[in-house]
Write a protein that holds these residues in place. Sequence first.
Motif, PDB file in Angstrom:
ATOM      1  N   SER A  84       0.431  -1.370  -0.017  1.00 10.61           N
ATOM      2  CA  SER A  84      -0.114  -0.157   0.097  1.00 10.61           C
ATOM      3  C   SER A  84       0.841   1.362  -0.038  1.00 10.61           C
ATOM      4  O   SER A  84       0.304   2.277  -0.188  1.00 10.61           O
ATOM      5  N   ASN A  85       2.102   0.826   0.402  1.00  6.33           N
ATOM      6  CA  ASN A  85       2.758   2.541   0.381  1.00  6.33           C
ATOM      7  C   ASN A  85       4.399   2.023   1.318  1.00  6.33           C
ATOM      8  O   ASN A  85       4.705   1.646   2.012  1.00  6.33           O
ATOM      9  N   PRO A  86       4.907   1.484  -0.521  1.00  6.84           N
ATOM     10  CA  PRO A  86       6.471   0.784  -0.069  1.00  6.84           C
ATOM     11  C   PRO A  86       7.369   1.849   0.472  1.00  6.84           C
ATOM     12  O   PRO A  86       8.129   1.725   1.194  1.00  6.84           O
ATOM     13  N   GLU A  87       7.201   3.423   0.157  1.00 10.68           N
ATOM     14  CA  GLU A  87       8.286   4.620   0.536  1.00 10.68           C
ATOM     15  C   GLU A  87       8.691   4.103   2.112  1.00 10.68           C
ATOM     16  O   GLU A  87       9.671   4.805   2.462  1.00 10.68           O
ATOM     17  N   PRO A  88       7.826   4.946   2.338  1.00  9.16           N
ATOM     18  CA  PRO A  88       7.837   5.592   4.402  1.00  9.16           C
ATOM     19  C   PRO A  88       8.494   4.097   4.655  1.00  9.16           C
ATOM     20  O   PRO A  88       9.233   4.370   5.793  1.00  9.16           O
ATOM     21  N   PHE A  89       8.700   2.965   4.645  1.00 13.12           N
ATOM     22  CA  PHE A  89       9.585   1.407   4.782  1.00 13.12           C
ATOM     23  C   PHE A  89      10.648   1.651   4.305  1.00 13.12           C
ATOM     24  O   PHE A  89      11.655   0.937   5.009  1.00 13.12           O
ATOM     25  N   ARG A  90      11.686   2.998   3.926  1.00 16.05           N
ATOM     26  CA  ARG A  90      12.917   2.721   3.292  1.00 16.05           C
ATOM     27  C   ARG A  90      13.994   2.585   4.328  1.00 16.05           C
ATOM     28  O   ARG A  90      14.882   1.682   4.410  1.00 16.05           O
ATOM     29  N   PRO A  91      13.749   3.579   5.021  1.00 18.74           N
ATOM     30  CA  PRO A  91      14.362   3.179   7.102  1.00 18.74           C
ATOM     31  C   PRO A  91      15.096   1.441   7.439  1.00 18.74           C
ATOM     32  O   PRO A  91      15.655   1.079   7.236  1.00 18.74           O
ATOM     33  N   HIS A  92      13.948   0.815   7.267  1.00 14.78           N
ATOM     34  CA  HIS A  92      13.492  -0.588   6.948  1.00 14.78           C
ATOM     35  C   HIS A  92      14.219  -1.438   6.193  1.00 14.78           C
ATOM     36  O   HIS A  92      14.496  -2.794   6.590  1.00 14.78           O
ATOM     37  N   TYR A  93      14.664  -1.164   5.059  1.00  9.45           N
ATOM     38  CA  TYR A  93      15.030  -1.767   3.928  1.00  9.45           C
ATOM     39  C   TYR A  93      15.684  -2.829   3.662  1.00  9.45           C
ATOM     40  O   TYR A  93      15.589  -4.233   4.050  1.00  9.45           O
ATOM     41  N   LYS A  94      17.005  -2.387   4.819  1.00 10.98           N
ATOM     42  CA  LYS A  94      17.894  -3.478   4.813  1.00 10.98           C
ATOM     43  C   LYS A  94      17.635  -4.945   5.484  1.00 10.98           C
ATOM     44  O   LYS A  94      17.655  -5.504   5.609  1.00 10.98           O
ATOM     45  N   GLN A  95      16.684  -4.482   6.665  1.00 13.79           N
ATOM     46  CA  GLN A  95      16.079  -5.364   7.998  1.00 13.79           C
ATOM     47  C   GLN A  95      15.496  -6.326   6.511  1.00 13.79           C
ATOM     48  O   GLN A  95      16.034  -7.663   7.293  1.00 13.79           O
ATOM     49  N   LEU A  96      14.268  -5.420   6.343  1.00 14.96           N
ATOM     50  CA  LEU A  96      13.205  -6.854   5.337  1.00 14.96           C
ATOM     51  C   LEU A  96      14.019  -7.560   4.424  1.00 14.96           C
ATOM     52  O   LEU A  96      13.761  -8.480   4.098  1.00 14.96           O
TER      53      LEU A  96
END
Length: 1089
Positions: free
Chosen positions: A147-159
Motif C-alpha cells: 500500500s505504501n512502500p516508500e515510508p518503509f525505506r529506512p527498514h529496507y536493509k532489515q526487510l
Amino acid sequence: MTEELEQILSQLSQPDNAVIQQATTRLKQLFQDPAIIPALCAVMSGSPNPQIRQSAAVMLRMRVKKHWKKISPGDRESLKAVVLRAFMQEAEHSVQHSLSQLCAVMVKHEAPDRWPALLQLLNESTKSSDPHDRQVGLLLLNKVIESNPEPFRPHYKQLLQLFGSVLQDRSSPTALYYCVLSLSAITAFTGSEELNQMRSILPSLIVALKLLIKADEDQASKAMEVLNELMESEMSIIGPHVAAIVLFCLEVGGDGALTDSLRVKALSCVAFLVKLKSKAVLKQKLLSPILEAIFPVLVAAPPPGRQDPEDEEDHDADGSENNSPKHGAAQIIDTMALHMPPEKLFQQIMPLAQACLASDNPYQKKGGLMCLAVLAEGCADHMRTKMLSSVLQTVCQSLSDVNRVVRSAALFALGQFSEHLQPDVSKYCSDLMPLLLGYLSSLDKAMIGHITKVFYALENFMENLGADIEPYLPTLMETMLFSLSNSENLKIKELGVSAIGAIANAAKELLEPYFPPVIESLKGFLNTTTEEMRSLQIQSLETLSVLARTVGKDVFSPLAAECVQLGLNLTDAIDDPDLRRCTYSLYSAVSTVSPGCLTPHLTAITTVMLLALKSRDGIMAHLAEDKTFVLVDDDDDDDDSGEEKDEDDTLEDETELDFQDVAGFSVENAYIDEKEDACEALGEIAFSTGVAFQPFLESSFQQVYDMKDYPHDDVRKAVFGAMGQFCRAQHKVWMEDPSEANHRALQKLLDVVLPCFVEAVRKEHERLVVMGVLETMNGVIKSCKEQAFRSPSRLKEVSHAIRDVLKKKTACQGDGGDEADDEDQQAEYDSMLLEIAGEGIPLLTSSVPGDSSAPFLSDLLPLIMSKAKSSCTVAERSFSLGTIGEVLHALVGVAGGRGVAGRLSDRLLPVLVAGMRDGDPEVRNNSVFGMGCLAEAAGPGVVSHYPMMLAVFSNLLTKESDLLVIDNLCAALCRMIMSNVDAVPLEQVVPALVAHLPLKKDMEENKTVFNCLAMLHTNSPALIVKLMKPIVAASTCVLGNKDVDQETQNALSMLMTRFAQQQPADFQAAVASLPAEQQAALSVAMSAA
C-alpha cells in the motif's frame, strides 16, 4: 449499536433482495453516527461469525479510507490498537486478509514510524518460530508494504535480511508467496545501499519460484512479476543473474505439463528482458540458448484432434491466441528483431528457421514461416536488402502447400512482408498479384476464417502499390463490388469494404470511375441500427474516411456535409467506442477536403471528442475479494454539513479508485483506441479548419496536454502528435492574420509544448513514443521556423535533446549509452531513432541565423559524421551523408550561413568525397548532393577546392550508371557554376552537363539545372547557343510533366521565350529538329506562360 450492526451485517448476506434493501437503508443511517467506528471495531473483534467479522473489517476500511482526517486523534490510537489485537487473535484466513488490508489503508495515512506497535508486531510475527504466525505476519507485511512502500525505506536493509531468511525456508509455500510479493513491492524503491543484498537474494528467489510452481501455479504466476520488477531495476543487480533468470523462464515456458498461462508469463519475462537488456543477453551469449529453447515451443503440434487457436475455422480474432505459449515464443523473436542488431540475430536464427521450412511436418513449416513473419518489422532493412527474393520465393511456394495450416502461415508472412518490407516488396507486383487473386478465386467461400487471412495478405500488399495497381483495378473492383452486393455473409461484405479502402490508398484518383457504385453500396451499411451489422458499419465508416482522403477533392466534396451529419447522427444514436472512433477519423478526413463543412458543427464534434478523452469508460478493476459492501459509504458525505472539503480529501476522492480492493486494472482496447483517434483527429481538424477552431483550441489543448502521462504508449504518442498540430494550427492562423494577439497565443503554446517535447525525448521509456515526439517536434520546427526559437534558451534545449539521442543517453535507449564495445552494430529501430533525431538538425539550421546555429552544429555534426564510416551499415552511411547535405542546403538560405559553411568545409569535404566513392548508389547520391550544396552554401570559401571537386565529379560522371546519381551530379555542377562561375571551365563542363539532360529521376533538380542555364544564357550566351538543340529537346520533357512543379515549368517557359526573342534563328532550327508532337507541346507551353 453493536448488536444491531451485527444483525444488519447478517441480513446483508441473506439471499432475499427485500431484506438486503432494508438492511442497506438502515446501515446508511447508522453510518451518520460517529459511534459507527467503535461499533464496527466491536463487531470485527467479537462476532462469533467469521463472515460478519470480515464484513465489519471491509466496512471499517472504507470508512477509514474516506474519513481518516475526521477521526479524532484519540480514536485513531484506539483504532490502531483494536485492529492489531483483532489481527493477532483472528484464526480465519479470509478475515486476516481483510484486517491486513485495513492496516494497509491506515499505513497510507499513518506512516509506519508513527505506529510502533505495528512495526513490533511485524518484527515478532515474521521471526516467530511458529510457522502459522510467521505466515500471517508475512501476509500483513505484504499488504502494508504494497500500500505504501516508500515510508518503509529506512527498514529496507532489515526487510531484505528477513526476505533472505524466509526464502531459505522451503517449508511454507504461502510464506514464500507473501515474501516474494513484498520483495516485488520494494524493488523499484531500493537504492545503491541495498544493491549487494538484492543481488545475494536472487538465487534463493529462483529456487522459491520453482517451489511455488509445484505448490500453486496461480500464485507462482503472480509471484513471477517480481522478475519484471527486477529487470526494470539497476543492471548491476541482475547482471550476474541474467543467465539464471533466462534459463529458469525458458524451463517453465517449455514445460508442456504446466498451465498455458504460467508458461506464457515465463516467456513474456524473457521477451521483457530482451527488450530492456538486449546487450546483456548478447554479451552473456544467451541468444543461442533462448532460440534453441523457444523453437520447439514455436513448432509444437497441438494435441491430437485439436488445432492452434488461430487455425480454427471459426476463430474470432479476440486475442485468445495471444495467451498461447506458441504466441509467447513468437513474441520473443519479434522483440529480438526490434531490439538486437540484425547481423547477430540472423546468424543464429536463420539455420533454425531454414531447418523448419525444409521439414515435411506442417507445424515445423508453420513455425519457420511465423519466424520470418515476425522478423520483418524489426529487421526490415536487413531483409529488404539481403534476402527479400529468397524469402518471398519460400512464402509463395508455401501458398501451394497441401496443408492449410502452412498456407495460412504463408499468408500471414506475406501480409507482414507487404506491411514492413516496402518499397522493395512492391517490385514483385507482377508475380504476387496474380498469385493472390488466383488463390482467392479458388477458395471455398464457406471457409471464412481462411478467406480472412487471404484478404489480410492482399490488402497489405495492394495498399502500397500506388499507380502499379492500375492493371488489376478492373478485376479487383469487380470482385469487391460483387462481394458487397451478392454475398449473404456479413464477414465477406466487411472484408470487401476493407479491401476497397486498401485499393483506394493505392489507386487514389484512378478509383474515380468506381466511386458511385462504391458509395451506393456503403450507404446501405452506414445507416444500419442492428447489432449484427455493427462491425460492417464500422468498417464502412473507415473506408469512407479513406475515400475522402484519396479519391480527390472534386469527387468527394459534394458528399462532405452529408458525411459530417452522418457521423453526428451515429454518435447520437449508438453508444459504441469503435463507432465513435471511426466518426472522429471521418471528420478528420473531411476537414482535409472541405473544412468549411465542419465549421457549423465544431461545438458538437469537439464536445464528443473531449468527453472521450476525459472518460473512464472501459476501465475495469479486478477485485481482490468478493465485495458486497461497495454500496455503503459511497454517498455518505452528508456529515460534511456544508464545510469545505480538505484539499487532500478531494484529491484522494478523485484519484484513489479503491486500490486496496483492486488486484489490477485493465482498459478495454476499444476505449484506448478511441482516445488515440480522438487526439489525432482533434489535431488535424484544428490545423485544417484554422481560424474556425480558435474558440475550441484552448479547451482541446488543455484536455490533450493533461493526458501526456497516460499509461498506454499509443495514446501518449497521439497526445504529443496533437500538441504539435495545435502549434502548427496556431502558427497558420497567425500567418493569415499577423495580429499581436495571435502571436502571443502562438508563443504561449510553443512555450509549453517544446519544453514538454524535450522532456519526453529525455525521460520517456518507450522508443516508439520518443520517435513520434521527435517527428512531431521536427514538424513544428519546420512550420514555425524562427518562431519556435524566440525563447532565448530554446535552441540550446532542442539541440541538446538531439545530441542526447545521438549519444544514446536518453531513457528509451536504456543500456545503449554506456557500452563501449558497441561494435557499431545496433537494432534497426535504434538506428531509426537516431535518424529521426538527425532530421531535426537541418530544420533547426534553417530556422535561425548561421551564427546562432554554428556552436550547436560544431557539437552535432561530428556525431553525424561518425555514421559515415565504411564499417557502418548502408542505412547509417546514407543517413549521415544525407543529413550533412541537408544541413548545407539549409545554410544557403539563412543570414550568415555562408561563413558557417566556409568554416565547416575542411571537415566536411573529405567525408563527402569518400561518400562519392561508396559502393551504394544512395550513399553516392547523398554525397553528390552534399558536395553541390557545399559549393552553393560556402561560395568563395571553397573556390580553392574547385579543381579537386570537378575532377571527382568528372571521374564519377564517366563511370556512374545509376540515373538518380547522374541527375544529382548535373545539379551539383550547376550549383558550382552558379556559386562561382569564374572558377569553372565552362567550355568543358557545360557540354558534358547538357549531354546528360533531360533529368530522368530527380525531377525537383530541374529547377536548379534550368536556373543555371538561364544564368549562363545571360553570362555566356554564345556557349548556350551552341547547345541550343539539346537544351530545347530536354525542355520538352519537362514542360507539361506532372512531376515537375509549376514554378519550374514557368521559369523554363520564360527561358524558351528568351531564346525565341534573342536567338530566333537558332531557336527555330532547334524546334524544327524536334518530332511534330514535341513541337506542338512546346508551343502550347510557351503560349500558356
